[in-house]
Write a protein that holds these residues in place. Structure first.
Motif, PDB file in Angstrom:
ATOM      1  N   UNK A   3       0.896  -1.135   0.051  1.00 34.35           N
ATOM      2  CA  UNK A   3       0.020  -0.009  -0.028  1.00 34.35           C
ATOM      3  C   UNK A   3       0.978   1.277  -0.153  1.00 34.35           C
ATOM      4  N   UNK A   4       2.125   1.132  -0.260  1.00 34.11           N
ATOM      5  CA  UNK A   4       3.252   2.056  -0.301  1.00 34.11           C
ATOM      6  C   UNK A   4       2.867   3.228   0.156  1.00 34.11           C
ATOM      7  N   UNK A   5       3.876   4.194   0.181  1.00 36.07           N
ATOM      8  CA  UNK A   5       4.090   5.563   0.607  1.00 36.07           C
ATOM      9  C   UNK A   5       2.651   6.467   0.155  1.00 36.07           C
ATOM     10  N   UNK A  51       8.762  -4.870   3.625  1.00 36.96           N
ATOM     11  CA  UNK A  51       8.132  -3.534   3.708  1.00 36.96           C
ATOM     12  C   UNK A  51       6.837  -3.774   3.686  1.00 36.96           C
ATOM     13  N   UNK A  52       6.012  -2.798   4.439  1.00 38.69           N
ATOM     14  CA  UNK A  52       4.596  -2.787   4.510  1.00 38.69           C
ATOM     15  C   UNK A  52       4.103  -1.542   5.006  1.00 38.69           C
ATOM     16  N   UNK A  53       2.967  -1.029   4.558  1.00 43.34           N
ATOM     17  CA  UNK A  53       2.793   0.389   4.703  1.00 43.34           C
ATOM     18  C   UNK A  53       2.514   0.969   6.117  1.00 43.34           C
ATOM     19  N   UNK A  54       1.919   0.493   7.014  1.00 44.96           N
ATOM     20  CA  UNK A  54       2.258   0.661   8.505  1.00 44.96           C
ATOM     21  C   UNK A  54       2.976  -0.077   9.221  1.00 44.96           C
ATOM     22  N   UNK A  55       4.002   0.576  10.077  1.00 46.52           N
ATOM     23  CA  UNK A  55       4.889  -0.246  10.931  1.00 46.52           C
ATOM     24  C   UNK A  55       4.158  -1.471  11.993  1.00 46.52           C
ATOM     25  N   UNK A  56       4.427  -2.538  11.978  1.00 46.67           N
ATOM     26  CA  UNK A  56       3.546  -3.562  12.576  1.00 46.67           C
ATOM     27  C   UNK A  56       3.976  -3.446  14.300  1.00 46.67           C
ATOM     28  N   UNK A  84      -0.966   5.861   8.269  1.00 45.96           N
ATOM     29  CA  UNK A  84      -0.652   6.358   9.573  1.00 45.96           C
ATOM     30  C   UNK A  84       0.345   5.593  10.234  1.00 45.96           C
ATOM     31  N   UNK A  85       0.978   6.131  11.321  1.00 46.46           N
ATOM     32  CA  UNK A  85       2.113   5.055  11.719  1.00 46.46           C
ATOM     33  C   UNK A  85       1.826   5.170  13.307  1.00 46.46           C
ATOM     34  N   UNK A  86       0.798   4.555  13.900  1.00 50.93           N
ATOM     35  CA  UNK A  86       0.701   4.606  15.506  1.00 50.93           C
ATOM     36  C   UNK A  86       1.944   3.995  16.043  1.00 50.93           C
ATOM     37  N   UNK A  87       2.481   3.027  15.534  1.00 55.57           N
ATOM     38  CA  UNK A  87       3.521   2.264  16.212  1.00 55.57           C
ATOM     39  C   UNK A  87       5.004   2.774  16.192  1.00 55.57           C
ATOM     40  N   UNK A 256       4.133 -16.515  13.757  1.00 53.60           N
ATOM     41  CA  UNK A 256       3.883 -16.437  15.238  1.00 53.60           C
ATOM     42  C   UNK A 256       2.472 -15.818  15.427  1.00 53.60           C
ATOM     43  N   UNK A 257       1.477 -16.329  14.457  1.00 52.96           N
ATOM     44  CA  UNK A 257       0.050 -16.007  14.712  1.00 52.96           C
ATOM     45  C   UNK A 257      -0.085 -14.504  14.182  1.00 52.96           C
ATOM     46  N   UNK A 258       0.549 -13.579  13.794  1.00 57.62           N
ATOM     47  CA  UNK A 258       0.542 -12.448  13.179  1.00 57.62           C
ATOM     48  C   UNK A 258       0.571 -12.590  11.576  1.00 57.62           C
ATOM     49  N   UNK A 259      -0.626 -12.073  10.997  1.00 57.17           N
ATOM     50  CA  UNK A 259      -0.607 -11.846   9.609  1.00 57.17           C
ATOM     51  C   UNK A 259      -0.273 -10.549   9.109  1.00 57.17           C
ATOM     52  N   UNK A 260       0.705 -10.411   8.244  1.00 54.35           N
ATOM     53  CA  UNK A 260       0.872  -9.088   7.490  1.00 54.35           C
ATOM     54  C   UNK A 260       0.910  -9.210   5.852  1.00 54.35           C
ATOM     55  N   UNK A 261       0.511  -8.249   5.200  1.00 58.31           N
ATOM     56  CA  UNK A 261       0.746  -8.304   3.954  1.00 58.31           C
ATOM     57  C   UNK A 261       1.973  -7.426   3.615  1.00 58.31           C
ATOM     58  N   UNK A 262       2.948  -8.030   2.878  1.00 60.43           N
ATOM     59  CA  UNK A 262       4.378  -7.144   2.603  1.00 60.43           C
ATOM     60  C   UNK A 262       4.909  -7.488   1.297  1.00 60.43           C
ATOM     61  N   UNK A 263       5.583  -6.680   1.111  1.00 58.67           N
ATOM     62  CA  UNK A 263       6.238  -6.644   0.059  1.00 58.67           C
ATOM     63  C   UNK A 263       7.868  -7.278   0.355  1.00 58.67           C
ATOM     64  N   UNK A 264       8.295  -8.217  -0.571  1.00 54.82           N
ATOM     65  CA  UNK A 264       9.609  -8.765  -0.184  1.00 54.82           C
ATOM     66  C   UNK A 264      10.916  -8.100  -0.896  1.00 54.82           C
TER      67      UNK A 264
END
Length: 275
Positions: A3-5, A51-56, A84-87, A256-264
């Motif tokens: 979902x990039x920049x 990379x992923x749009x929002x920091x996990x 947004x980057x709440x983390x 580890x139980x967390x699903x994230x959509x990322x780019x490699x």
């Protein structure tokens, strides 16, 4: 980046295309040779990155620390940043770094006047140099506030545009040079993320190399985990740990139980110095 920049919609309109850490010098000698400042030693990561749009969340980053990926790109700022980057705080950066992750700072700066996307910040031929300097100063401030020290790289996110439009391409290179020079004056290393068919190609093939970034992160979605065999340009360019390759996007992965959509990404380039 999935979902990039920019927004996900904007990205695809624009496209219309186990690691080891070693100490190394600047990817391109010109990056530091003109500066009188004594530069901190470069910190280089070689291996897979995502990379992923929002920091996990910190919990997700700990769960994902399985050694498949060793580095993660984070969007530190820019008016065109799409999520947004709440983390993403100084505490998060310190904690993630302490668990072994390497971080890749990415700044979503102003975009070219001829780009076909709805960006809140653009430059023109007349404003390119000034906006580039202003964006770089903001990028340094954002990186520093997160605990990313001098000597760290900052990768400028430049989306796809028509590089055959000479006026637009000239303006873009003026902006990129100004951004990179301003980073260097603040003792931060310059990098650029762009597409192999457009923005990265504009930098890699420019005849005048003055003030161009010393590290190039190219998007070429061929699913090849390499920074060498599919390098599209002169093989003598961007050697000595100066390349990143985004080779696969929108990969939905669970660890580890967390699903994230990322780019490699295949990575062999500088990462942030955390302190």
């Amino acid at each position: 980046m999935s979902s990039h920049r920019l927004s996900k919609k904007g990205r695809y309109i624009a496209w219309a295309t186990t690691g080891v850490v070693v100490a190394a010098g600047a990817g391109i000698a010109a990056q530091t040779s003109m500066a009188a400042t004594v530069w901190p030693e470069q910190k280089t990561y070689t291996g897979r990155a995502f990379d992923t749009c929002t920091a996990p969340s910190l919990a997700a980053m700990k769960a994902w620390n399985t050694k498949f990926y060793g580095a993660a790109a984070v969007y530190i700022g820019g008016k065109n940043r799409g999520c947004a980057q709440p983390n993403l705080t100084k505490s998060w950066v310190k904690s993630v770094n302490a668990t072994g992750w390497k971080l890749i700072p990415l700044y979503v700066g102003a975009q070219p006047p001829c780009q076909k996307s709805a960006n809140p910040e653009r430059f023109t031929a007349s404003t390119a140099a000034a906006v580039g300097a202003s964006n770089a100063k903001d990028a340094v401030a954002k990186a520093s506030a997160l605990g990313m020290k001098a000597g760290s790289p900052i990768y400028l996110n430049m989306e796809s545009y028509d590089i055959t439009d000479k006026a637009c391409n000239d303006a873009t290179l003026t902006y990129v040079r100004s951004f990179t020079k301003t980073l260097r004056n603040a003792t931060y290393r310059g990098g650029l993320y762009g597409f192999s068919s457009s923005s990265a190609a504009a930098v890699a093939t420019a005849t005048n190399k003055t003030d161009l970034p010393g590290n190039l992160w190219y998007a070429l979605w061929d699913k090849k985990n390499t920074t060498t065999t599919d390098w599209p340009w002169n093989p003598a360019q961007y050697t000595n740990h100066s390349r990143g390759h985004q080779y696969m996007v929108n990969s939905k992965e669970t660890r580890g139980g967390y699903t994230i959509t990322v780019d490699r990404n295949a990575w062999d380039a500088p990462v942030a110095i955390i302190g």
